[in-house]
Design a protein around this motif. Structure first.
Motif, mmCIF file in Angstrom:
data_model
loop_
_atom_site.group_PDB
_atom_site.id
_atom_site.type_symbol
_atom_site.label_atom_id
_atom_site.label_comp_id
_atom_site.label_asym_id
_atom_site.label_seq_id
_atom_site.Cartn_x
_atom_site.Cartn_y
_atom_site.Cartn_z
ATOM 1 N N UNK A 25 36.330 40.863 29.967
ATOM 2 C CA UNK A 25 37.306 41.819 29.462
ATOM 3 C C UNK A 25 38.684 41.178 29.347
ATOM 4 N N UNK A 26 39.520 41.781 28.531
ATOM 5 C CA UNK A 26 40.874 41.295 28.374
ATOM 6 C C UNK A 26 41.583 42.022 27.249
ATOM 7 N N UNK A 27 42.760 41.509 26.904
ATOM 8 C CA UNK A 27 43.561 42.108 25.840
ATOM 9 C C UNK A 27 44.124 41.003 24.955
ATOM 10 N N UNK A 28 44.511 41.393 23.766
ATOM 11 C CA UNK A 28 45.294 40.529 22.902
ATOM 12 C C UNK A 28 46.570 41.306 22.598
ATOM 13 N N UNK A 29 47.679 40.719 23.028
ATOM 14 C CA UNK A 29 48.977 41.354 22.840
ATOM 15 C C UNK A 29 49.549 40.969 21.486
ATOM 16 N N UNK A 39 48.591 37.142 21.137
ATOM 17 C CA UNK A 39 48.525 36.434 22.422
ATOM 18 C C UNK A 39 47.291 36.864 23.212
ATOM 19 N N UNK A 40 46.370 35.918 23.385
ATOM 20 C CA UNK A 40 45.095 36.138 24.075
ATOM 21 C C UNK A 40 45.331 36.170 25.587
ATOM 22 N N UNK A 41 44.863 37.248 26.234
ATOM 23 C CA UNK A 41 45.037 37.401 27.678
ATOM 24 C C UNK A 41 43.692 37.776 28.305
ATOM 25 N N UNK A 42 42.898 36.769 28.728
ATOM 26 C CA UNK A 42 41.642 37.098 29.407
ATOM 27 C C UNK A 42 41.959 37.675 30.775
ATOM 28 N N UNK A 43 41.175 38.655 31.195
ATOM 29 C CA UNK A 43 41.409 39.303 32.488
ATOM 30 C C UNK A 43 40.129 39.281 33.315
ATOM 31 N N UNK A 44 40.292 39.538 34.590
ATOM 32 C CA UNK A 44 39.155 39.588 35.503
ATOM 33 C C UNK A 44 38.456 40.932 35.394
ATOM 34 N N UNK A 73 52.678 44.958 22.915
ATOM 35 C CA UNK A 73 51.751 46.016 23.309
ATOM 36 C C UNK A 73 50.335 45.482 23.175
ATOM 37 N N UNK A 74 49.366 46.145 23.821
ATOM 38 C CA UNK A 74 47.974 45.714 23.664
ATOM 39 C C UNK A 74 47.458 46.132 22.286
ATOM 40 N N UNK A 75 47.327 45.146 21.401
ATOM 41 C CA UNK A 75 46.839 45.423 20.052
ATOM 42 C C UNK A 75 45.315 45.509 20.074
ATOM 43 N N UNK A 76 44.693 44.648 20.888
ATOM 44 C CA UNK A 76 43.240 44.647 21.060
ATOM 45 C C UNK A 76 42.924 44.748 22.539
ATOM 46 N N UNK A 77 42.017 45.634 22.886
ATOM 47 C CA UNK A 77 41.425 45.685 24.224
ATOM 48 C C UNK A 77 39.961 45.335 24.003
ATOM 49 N N UNK A 78 39.494 44.281 24.671
ATOM 50 C CA UNK A 78 38.129 43.828 24.403
ATOM 51 C C UNK A 78 37.303 43.763 25.683
#
Length: 136
Positions: A25-29, A39-44, A73-78
Motif C-alpha cells: 500500500x501507499x500513495x502518490x502525492x 511523488x511516489x510514497x510506499x507505505x507499510x 495531496x494524495x492524488x493516488x491511494x494504492x
C-alpha cells in the motif's frame, strides 16, 4: 480518468511484488488541486496480511503532514490484492476517505497477467475509470 506516468505505474507494481504475498500500500502525492500524481510514497501495511491492508497511523500522520507542508495531496491511494481481482472490496470502500483520490488496485494473483485498475470511491459508490499511462 487517471493520467499517470509509466514510471509511477512500474513503481506501484514493483512494490506490490516486493510485498507479495502480503498486500502492499501507499500513495502518490501531487500538487494540491492538480490531479497530477508525482511523488511516489510506499507505505507499510500495518496488518502485514495477504487479505487486508491498513496504513500505520503514525506513518500516515507523518506522510499527510509532509504532504500538507509541501502543498500536496494524495492524488493516488494504492494497494494490491494478492489472490483476487483488482477491484475494491467492501472493506476497501469503507476505508476510502479521500474524495478526490484515484484508488488504484493492482492484482498479483496471476503473475502472467498483473491487473492495474483505477477507481473513484465517493459515498460508498465505486466507479471504475480509464487509466492513461504516459510513456517514459
Amino acid at each position: 480518468m487517471l493520467t499517470i506516468p509509466r514510471e509511477l505505474v512500474d513503481k506501484i507494481i514493483a512494490h506490490a511484488w516486493a510485498d507479495h504475498p502480503d498486500e502492499a500500500c501507499g500513495v502518490i502525492a501531487g500538487p494540491a488541486g492538480s490531479d497530477r500524481p508525482e511523488r511516489f510514497i510506499p507505505m507499510e501495511n500495518a496488518e502485514r496480511s495477504p487479505t487486508f491492508y491498513r496504513f500505520d497511523s503514525m506513518e500516515q500522520f507523518r506522510v499527510w503532514r509532509e504532504m500538507d507542508d509541501r502543498d500536496e495531496e494524495p492524488v493516488v491511494v494504492y494497494h494490491s490484492h494478492t489472490s483476487t481481482e483488482a477491484y475494491p472490496s467492501r472493506t476497501d470502500v469503507t476505508y476510502a476517505s479521500e474524495p478526490n483520490a484515484h484508488y488504484v488496485l493492482v492484482s498479483t494473483a496471476d503473475p502472467d497477467n498483473v491487473q492495474f485498475r483505477s477507481f473513484r470511491v465517493l459515498d460508498g459508490v465505486v466507479t471504475e475509470e480509464k487509466v492513461d499511462i504516459i510513456p517514459a
